[in-house]
Motif scaffolding. Structure first.
Motif, PDB file in Angstrom:
ATOM      1  N   LYS A 112       3.465   2.659  -4.766  1.00  0.00           N
ATOM      2  CA  LYS A 112       4.455   3.460  -5.659  1.00  0.00           C
ATOM      3  C   LYS A 112       5.610   4.233  -4.349  1.00  0.00           C
ATOM      4  O   LYS A 112       6.214   4.914  -4.711  1.00  0.00           O
ATOM      5  N   GLN A 115      11.366   3.187  -1.915  1.00  0.00           N
ATOM      6  CA  GLN A 115      12.711   3.972  -2.472  1.00  0.00           C
ATOM      7  C   GLN A 115      13.344   3.000  -3.320  1.00  0.00           C
ATOM      8  O   GLN A 115      14.834   3.260  -3.559  1.00  0.00           O
ATOM      9  N   ARG A 117      14.582   1.812  -6.517  1.00  0.00           N
ATOM     10  CA  ARG A 117      14.994   2.446  -8.097  1.00  0.00           C
ATOM     11  C   ARG A 117      15.823   1.627  -8.999  1.00  0.00           C
ATOM     12  O   ARG A 117      16.742   0.659  -8.327  1.00  0.00           O
ATOM     13  N   CYS A 153       8.562  -1.574 -14.298  1.00  0.00           N
ATOM     14  CA  CYS A 153       8.625  -0.249 -14.557  1.00  0.00           C
ATOM     15  C   CYS A 153       7.898  -0.075 -16.236  1.00  0.00           C
ATOM     16  O   CYS A 153       8.427  -0.899 -17.201  1.00  0.00           O
ATOM     17  N   LYS A 163      10.625   5.652 -11.408  1.00  0.00           N
ATOM     18  CA  LYS A 163      10.183   4.832 -10.371  1.00  0.00           C
ATOM     19  C   LYS A 163       9.420   3.286 -10.535  1.00  0.00           C
ATOM     20  O   LYS A 163       8.257   4.011 -11.186  1.00  0.00           O
TER      21      LYS A 163
END
Length: 267
Positions: A112, A115, A117, A153, A163
């Motif tokens: 997790k 960076q 997205r 996701c 995230k």
């Protein structure tokens, strides 16, 4: 499996390793094992022994041992993949595999701390928050060119930017296809006992994190008890740091009560 490390200012307390495993075919009942580890070391000591204990518990409850094992490993970076493969995976194989019992194993890491997205190409395709819908999978373009990894996701993003979780398959004896493993991981995200919707991280990792946090609480109690005992026996009234550290590593403080060790007490 997951490891909980002490605060940065703490230079003596051990890290706490937790391993949880499903105890039924529906994969919604878990048992947990907690052990102290070397200070701020990510490698899980006695990992094979902990897994063997859980497999024997599964055998006792279901009258058979699992023939397929799927392991989700949390808390490791790419630089630690070799350690997971060459040390932890070999440890479990040596501990559980015999001439009569040789299950197939798939090892997946869940990350997790990255960076990456994901954004919608067309904002009208998303909900009120503008996030990608749950179940969105990316396994091309931004993934590794030849290793088996994907971004998933799995949760509803109601606030802020969702995230995704990065899953990397380090070892696969089940020969999963991408769709099979991605669907299995996503479906598991619906089984988290604290939530009626899918969560962002596969539930076994969530549970291991909760158990490791509980183990940290046990460790603090062990240090406090030993400090009181040392203060009572010492004429100066100052506890010995070495004796306190030894108490922190005493596995008796982390041994769960027989009525709890196979129950989901950590929920």
């Amino acid at each position: 499996m997951d490891v909980n490390h002490p605060d940065a200012w703490n230079a003596t307390c051990p890290s706490i390793a937790a391993v949880v495993a499903t105890m039924n075919p529906a994969a919604n009942r878990y048992a947990a094992r907690v052990r102290p580890q070397e200070h701020r070391k990510e490698k899980i000591l006695n990992f094979g022994t902990m897994c063997l204990d859980l497999i024997n518990t599964y055998d006792r409850l279901n009258k058979t041992k699992p023939t397929k094992i799927l392991i989700f490993r949390d808390g490791v970076s790419e630089g630690q993949f070799e350690m997971v493969l060459n040390e932890e995976l070999l440890d479990i194989k040596r501990a559980i595999c015999t001439e009569d019992y040789h299950p197939t194993i798939t090892l997946v890491t869940a990350q997790k701390r990255h960076q990456t997205r994901l954004f919608l190409e067309n904002e009208r395709d998303g909900g009120a928050s503008g996030n990608v819908p749950p179940g969105t999978v990316i396994d091309t373009t931004i993934c590794h060119p030849f290793q088996f990894d994907f971004y998933l996701c799995s949760c509803y993003g109601t606030l802020g930017t969702s995230k995704p979780t990065h899953y990397c398959v380090l070892w696969d004896e089940h020969k999963f296809t991408s769709d099979q493993l991605q669907k299995l991981t996503y479906h598991l995200c619906f089984t988290f006992a604290r939530c009626t919707k899918p969560v962002s991280l596969v539930p076994p990792v969530y549970y291991a994190d909760l158990v490791a946090f509980r183990g940290r609480e046990y460790q603090e109690v062990a240090v406090e008890l030993q400090s009181h005992a040392s203060a009572a026996s010492s004429s100066s009234g100052s506890p010995s740091s070495s004796s306190t550290s030894a108490a922190s590593f005493d596995e008796r403080f982390y041994k769960l009560h027989p009525d709890l060790e196979n129950e989901m007490f950590f929920i």
